[in-house]
Scaffold this motif. Structure first.
Motif, mmCIF file in Angstrom:
data_model
loop_
_atom_site.group_PDB
_atom_site.id
_atom_site.type_symbol
_atom_site.label_atom_id
_atom_site.label_comp_id
_atom_site.label_asym_id
_atom_site.label_seq_id
_atom_site.Cartn_x
_atom_site.Cartn_y
_atom_site.Cartn_z
ATOM 1 N N ALA A 47 -0.310 -13.998 9.213
ATOM 2 C CA ALA A 47 -0.345 -15.303 9.869
ATOM 3 C C ALA A 47 0.866 -15.509 10.780
ATOM 4 C CB ALA A 47 -0.418 -16.414 8.826
ATOM 5 N N GLN A 48 1.982 -14.821 10.472
ATOM 6 C CA GLN A 48 3.178 -14.908 11.306
ATOM 7 C C GLN A 48 3.165 -13.915 12.460
ATOM 8 O OE1 GLN A 48 5.679 -17.182 11.010
ATOM 9 N NE2 GLN A 48 4.451 -18.155 9.396
ATOM 10 N N GLY A 49 2.088 -13.126 12.583
ATOM 11 C CA GLY A 49 1.955 -12.197 13.696
ATOM 12 C C GLY A 49 2.447 -10.791 13.424
ATOM 13 N N PHE A 50 2.781 -10.464 12.176
ATOM 14 C CA PHE A 50 3.260 -9.118 11.856
ATOM 15 C C PHE A 50 2.087 -8.168 11.621
ATOM 16 C CE2 PHE A 50 6.989 -11.602 10.523
ATOM 17 C CZ PHE A 50 7.983 -10.909 11.204
ATOM 18 N N GLU A 51 2.304 -6.903 11.973
ATOM 19 C CA GLU A 51 1.416 -5.838 11.538
ATOM 20 C C GLU A 51 1.972 -5.279 10.238
ATOM 21 O OE1 GLU A 51 0.925 -2.904 14.533
ATOM 22 O OE2 GLU A 51 0.394 -4.351 16.107
ATOM 23 N N LEU A 52 1.095 -4.870 9.349
ATOM 24 C CA LEU A 52 1.532 -4.446 8.024
ATOM 25 C C LEU A 52 1.564 -2.932 7.924
ATOM 26 C CD1 LEU A 52 -0.318 -6.964 5.666
ATOM 27 C CD2 LEU A 52 1.876 -7.189 6.841
ATOM 28 N N GLY A 53 2.687 -2.438 7.376
ATOM 29 C CA GLY A 53 2.787 -1.032 7.024
ATOM 30 C C GLY A 53 2.505 -0.884 5.538
ATOM 31 N N TYR A 54 3.381 -0.180 4.846
ATOM 32 C CA TYR A 54 3.193 0.017 3.401
ATOM 33 C C TYR A 54 3.487 -1.276 2.659
ATOM 34 C CZ TYR A 54 4.148 1.430 -1.396
ATOM 35 O OH TYR A 54 4.143 1.522 -2.761
ATOM 36 N N MET A 55 2.636 -1.599 1.699
ATOM 37 C CA MET A 55 2.857 -2.724 0.798
ATOM 38 C C MET A 55 2.539 -2.244 -0.613
ATOM 39 S SD MET A 55 3.643 -5.747 2.280
ATOM 40 C CE MET A 55 4.043 -6.029 4.008
ATOM 41 N N GLY A 56 3.460 -2.349 -1.532
ATOM 42 C CA GLY A 56 3.165 -1.908 -2.887
ATOM 43 C C GLY A 56 4.273 -2.244 -3.851
ATOM 44 N N CYS A 57 3.955 -2.080 -5.140
ATOM 45 C CA CYS A 57 4.908 -2.364 -6.203
ATOM 46 C C CYS A 57 4.786 -1.288 -7.269
ATOM 47 C CB CYS A 57 4.643 -3.744 -6.804
ATOM 48 S SG CYS A 57 5.751 -4.167 -8.168
ATOM 49 N N GLN A 58 5.911 -0.875 -7.817
ATOM 50 C CA GLN A 58 5.898 0.121 -8.870
ATOM 51 C C GLN A 58 6.991 -0.191 -9.888
ATOM 52 O OE1 GLN A 58 7.351 4.042 -7.288
ATOM 53 N NE2 GLN A 58 7.363 2.913 -5.349
ATOM 54 N N ARG A 59 6.880 0.457 -11.024
ATOM 55 C CA ARG A 59 7.855 0.232 -12.083
ATOM 56 C C ARG A 59 9.040 1.162 -11.883
ATOM 57 N NH1 ARG A 59 9.717 1.154 -17.208
ATOM 58 N NH2 ARG A 59 9.683 -0.616 -18.669
ATOM 59 N N GLY A 60 10.247 0.645 -12.112
ATOM 60 C CA GLY A 60 11.444 1.472 -11.992
ATOM 61 C C GLY A 60 12.463 0.855 -11.063
ATOM 62 N N ARG A 61 13.263 1.731 -10.438
ATOM 63 C CA ARG A 61 14.324 1.296 -9.536
ATOM 64 C C ARG A 61 14.177 2.032 -8.212
ATOM 65 N NH1 ARG A 61 18.563 -1.252 -12.190
ATOM 66 N NH2 ARG A 61 19.950 -0.745 -10.468
ATOM 67 N N PRO A 62 14.628 1.437 -7.103
ATOM 68 C CA PRO A 62 14.489 2.096 -5.799
ATOM 69 C C PRO A 62 15.486 3.233 -5.651
ATOM 70 C CG PRO A 62 15.730 0.067 -5.563
ATOM 71 C CD PRO A 62 15.267 0.123 -6.997
ATOM 72 N N PRO A 63 15.211 4.161 -4.731
ATOM 73 C CA PRO A 63 16.204 5.206 -4.450
ATOM 74 C C PRO A 63 17.424 4.600 -3.788
ATOM 75 C CG PRO A 63 14.442 5.264 -2.837
ATOM 76 C CD PRO A 63 14.026 4.274 -3.883
ATOM 77 N N HIS A 64 18.556 5.258 -3.960
ATOM 78 C CA HIS A 64 19.772 4.780 -3.295
ATOM 79 C C HIS A 64 19.629 4.965 -1.798
ATOM 80 C CE1 HIS A 64 22.070 3.982 -6.881
ATOM 81 N NE2 HIS A 64 21.748 5.163 -7.364
ATOM 82 N N PRO A 65 20.256 4.087 -1.005
ATOM 83 C CA PRO A 65 20.187 4.274 0.446
ATOM 84 C C PRO A 65 20.899 5.546 0.848
ATOM 85 C CG PRO A 65 21.801 2.588 -0.125
ATOM 86 C CD PRO A 65 21.066 2.934 -1.392
ATOM 87 N N PRO A 66 20.431 6.212 1.900
ATOM 88 C CA PRO A 66 21.090 7.444 2.335
ATOM 89 C C PRO A 66 22.502 7.172 2.809
ATOM 90 C CG PRO A 66 19.527 6.683 3.984
ATOM 91 C CD PRO A 66 19.335 5.815 2.766
ATOM 92 N N GLU A 67 23.360 8.158 2.655
ATOM 93 C CA GLU A 67 24.724 8.016 3.143
ATOM 94 C C GLU A 67 24.708 7.999 4.663
ATOM 95 O OE1 GLU A 67 27.534 7.497 1.546
ATOM 96 O OE2 GLU A 67 26.394 7.368 -0.310
ATOM 97 N N PRO A 68 25.503 7.149 5.291
ATOM 98 C CA PRO A 68 25.525 7.104 6.756
ATOM 99 C C PRO A 68 26.140 8.364 7.337
ATOM 100 C CG PRO A 68 27.243 5.710 5.846
ATOM 101 C CD PRO A 68 26.413 6.192 4.680
ATOM 102 N N ASP A 69 25.900 8.560 8.645
ATOM 103 C CA ASP A 69 26.478 9.705 9.340
ATOM 104 C C ASP A 69 27.993 9.634 9.279
ATOM 105 O OD1 ASP A 69 23.999 10.564 10.014
ATOM 106 O OD2 ASP A 69 23.968 9.481 11.921
ATOM 107 N N PRO A 70 28.674 10.803 9.273
ATOM 108 C CA PRO A 70 30.141 10.784 9.269
ATOM 109 C C PRO A 70 30.657 9.967 10.438
ATOM 110 C CG PRO A 70 29.310 13.010 8.918
ATOM 111 C CD PRO A 70 28.129 12.155 9.269
ATOM 112 N N GLY A 71 31.596 9.096 10.129
ATOM 113 C CA GLY A 71 32.199 8.264 11.162
ATOM 114 C C GLY A 71 31.454 6.973 11.417
ATOM 115 N N ALA A 72 30.210 6.863 10.881
ATOM 116 C CA ALA A 72 29.460 5.635 11.126
ATOM 117 C C ALA A 72 29.998 4.495 10.284
ATOM 118 C CB ALA A 72 27.984 5.849 10.831
#
Length: 401
Positions: free
Chosen positions: A367-392
Motif C-alpha cells: 500500500a506504501q508503494g514498495f515491491e516485496l523481496g524476501y519475507m519470512g520468519c525462522q527460529r534462532g538468531r540472525p547471522p552477524h553482519p559482515p566485517e567492513p572493508d579495511p579502512g571503511a
C-alpha cells in the motif's frame, strides 16, 4: 619528517616547500600544524615556515603537534611529544569508553523496580527526593511501545534517544533569524526531552547526594549486607538494598549506560562517507521497560555502492529484548523500491505469531508503494553482519597505538 610508533617522529623530506632560514637545535621543542602543501603532500607549518615532511602515523590537515628536535644529521628528525587532532581524540575516547560502557538493561531493570507499586520495598521510596525526581524525569523521557509504533512517534524517539543530542543543540545554536531568547528556549526544550541529558542529570544528582550524605561513589565496595549488582537482563532487581547500596548501584548503572551512548556517538563520528549508525532505544511496554537495538548501515551484500536506479542500498538491523516475546531480531534491506525483511525469534510461539502477521505487513508495504523481496520468519538468531572493508570503519582497538 618521518613518524614511527616506537618513538613517534617526523622526518623533513627533500627540499623545503618554502626555504626559510629555520634554525634548529637538538632537543628544541616546536609547535606545528599539519597542512597540505602545494604539491598535495603532507607539510608542517611552524609559525611562518612551511616544511615538507614524511610521516608513518596518521595525520590530517589541521592536526596540531608538539615536536622535539631528535636529529639534525643525516636528516632532520622531529620527535612527536603530543598529537592533538580528530584521529587521536577518537582513539582516546574509544580507549576510555570501551571498558566503561555496558548494556542499558541493568539500569532499565533498576528503574522498573523503582516505579510506584513495584515490589514490597518500593525501591523508589528509598531514594532521596532529588534522586527520585531525576529517576522520574528519566522514566518520563522513555517512549511507550505504542508511541514508537507510529512513524512520527518513532522518528521523535530516535531524535531523543541520546546520540543526536549535541548535533541537535549545535543546529539550534547556529546563527539564525531567531532571537537568542528563542534559541535558548528551544535548546532547553531539547535538553528536557533527551534521554542522554536525563542520564547526565541523574548521575549528577546521585553524585551530589554522595557528596552531601557520604554515599560511596560508583566503583567502591558495596556496603555490608548489600546485594550484588545486577549485571544483565536476567538479573533480579535490587529493591531490597540499603539506600547507600542502592545509590551506588544506580550510579554505576547510569554511568555505564552513559558510556554506552557516548561510545555509539564516537563510533559514528569515526566514520566519514560511510553510513553505519547504531543506537539503543528503551521502551515502556505496559508495566515493563524493554530495549530496542537499532543499526542502520550501507548494505554491502549488493556488491556495489549504488543500485541500478542510483539509490543507496541500506540495511536496517533491529534487536528487540521484550519480555513478552523473548529475543526477536529483524534485518530489513532496502534497494530502490524493493524491501526484504527477515525475522528471527527464539521462541516457537513468537515465530508462530510473526508468521500470522506477515501477510498484514506485506499488504501495508504494498500500500506504501514498495515491491516485496524476501519475507519470512525462522527460529534462532540472525547471522552477524559482515566485517567492513579495511579502512571503511575505524577498528575499536588500534594495535599500533
Amino acid at each position: 619528517m618521518k613518524i614511527t610508533h616506537t618513538t613517534p617522529t617526523l622526518e623533513i623530506r627533500g627540499a623545503n616547500i618554502a626555504r626559510p632560514a629555520l634554525a634548529l637545535r637538538l632537543d628544541q621543542v616546536l609547535q606545528a600544524t599539519v597542512r597540505t602543501g602545494p604539491d598535495g603532500r603532507l607539510a608542517l607549518q611552524m609559525a611562518n615556515h612551511l616544511l615538507g615532511a614524511r610521516a608513518e602515523i596518521p595525520l590530517r590537515a589541521g592536526d596540531r603537534l608538539t615536536l622535539q628536535v631528535a636529529e639534525l644529521q643525516p636528516r632532520v628528525t622531529l620527535k612527536v611529544l603530543e598529537h592533538r587532532g580528530r584521529e587521536p581524540a577518537i582513539n582516546n575516547a574509544l580507549r576510555q569508553l570501551l571498558p566503561q560502557q555496558g548494556s542499558l538493561a541493568p539500569l532499565l531493570d533498576q528503574l522498573a523496580a523503582s516505579r510506584p507499586g513495584r515490589g514490597e520495598a518500593a525501591a523508589g521510596r528509598q531514594l532521596p527526593a532529588p534522586v527520585r525526581e531525576a529517576v522520574n524525569a528519566l522514566l518520563a523521557r522513555i517512549p511507550t511501545a505504542e508511541q514508537a509504533g507510529r512513524p512520527e512517534g518513532f522518528r521523535q524517539a530516535l531524535q531523543q534517544a541520546g546520540p543526536l543530542l549535541e548535533a541537535r543543540l549545535a543546529t539550534l545554536l547556529q546563527p539564525t533569524a531567531q532571537s537568542p531568547q528563542a534559541q535558548s528556549t528551544a535548546a532547553a526544550q531539547v535538553l528536557n526531552q533527551d534521554l542522554k541529558a536525563a542520564l547526565l542529570r541523574l548521575a549528577s544528582r546521585i553524585r551530589q547526594q554522595a557528596a552531601s550524605g557520604g554515599t560511596p561513589p560508583a566503583g567502591q565496595n558495596r556496603t555490608a549486607g548489600s546485594a550484588p549488582e545486577a549485571t544483565g537482563r536476567g538479573a533480579a532487581p535490587l529493591p531490597g538494598l540499603p539506600a547507600e547500596g542502592l545509590l551506588a548501584t544506580l550510579l554505576r548503572q547510569t554511568e555505564s549506560a552513559l558510556a554506552r551512548v557516548q561510545l555509539l556517538q564516537v563510533q559514528t563520528a569515526a566514520l566519514e562517507q560511510r553510513l553505519d549508525f547504531s543506537l539503543d532505544l528503551p521502551l515502556k511496554d505496559g508495566g515493563e521497560l524493554d530495549l530496542l537495538r537499532l543499526r542502520v548501515r550501507d548494505d554491502d551484500s549488493t556488491g556495489s555502492g549504488e543500485d541500478e536506479d542510483g539509490g543507496r542500498p541500506l540495511e536496517l538491523r533491529l534487536g528487540f529484548d521484550f519480555r513478552r516475546t523473548g529475543p526477536l531480531h529483524a534485518i530489513v534491506r532496502l534497494r530502490g523500491e524493493t524491501v526484504s525483511i527477515a525475522w528471527w525469534a527464539e521462541r516457537d510461539e513468537t515465530v508462530a505469531v510473526l508468521d500470522d502477521l506477515l501477510p498484514r505487513l506485506e499488504a501495508r508495504l504494498r500500500a506504501q508503494g514498495f515491491e516485496l523481496g524476501y519475507m519470512g520468519c525462522q527460529r534462532g538468531r540472525p547471522p552477524h553482519p559482515p566485517e567492513p572493508d579495511p579502512g571503511a570503519r575505524r577498528p575499536l582497538l588500534d594495535l599500533r597505538a
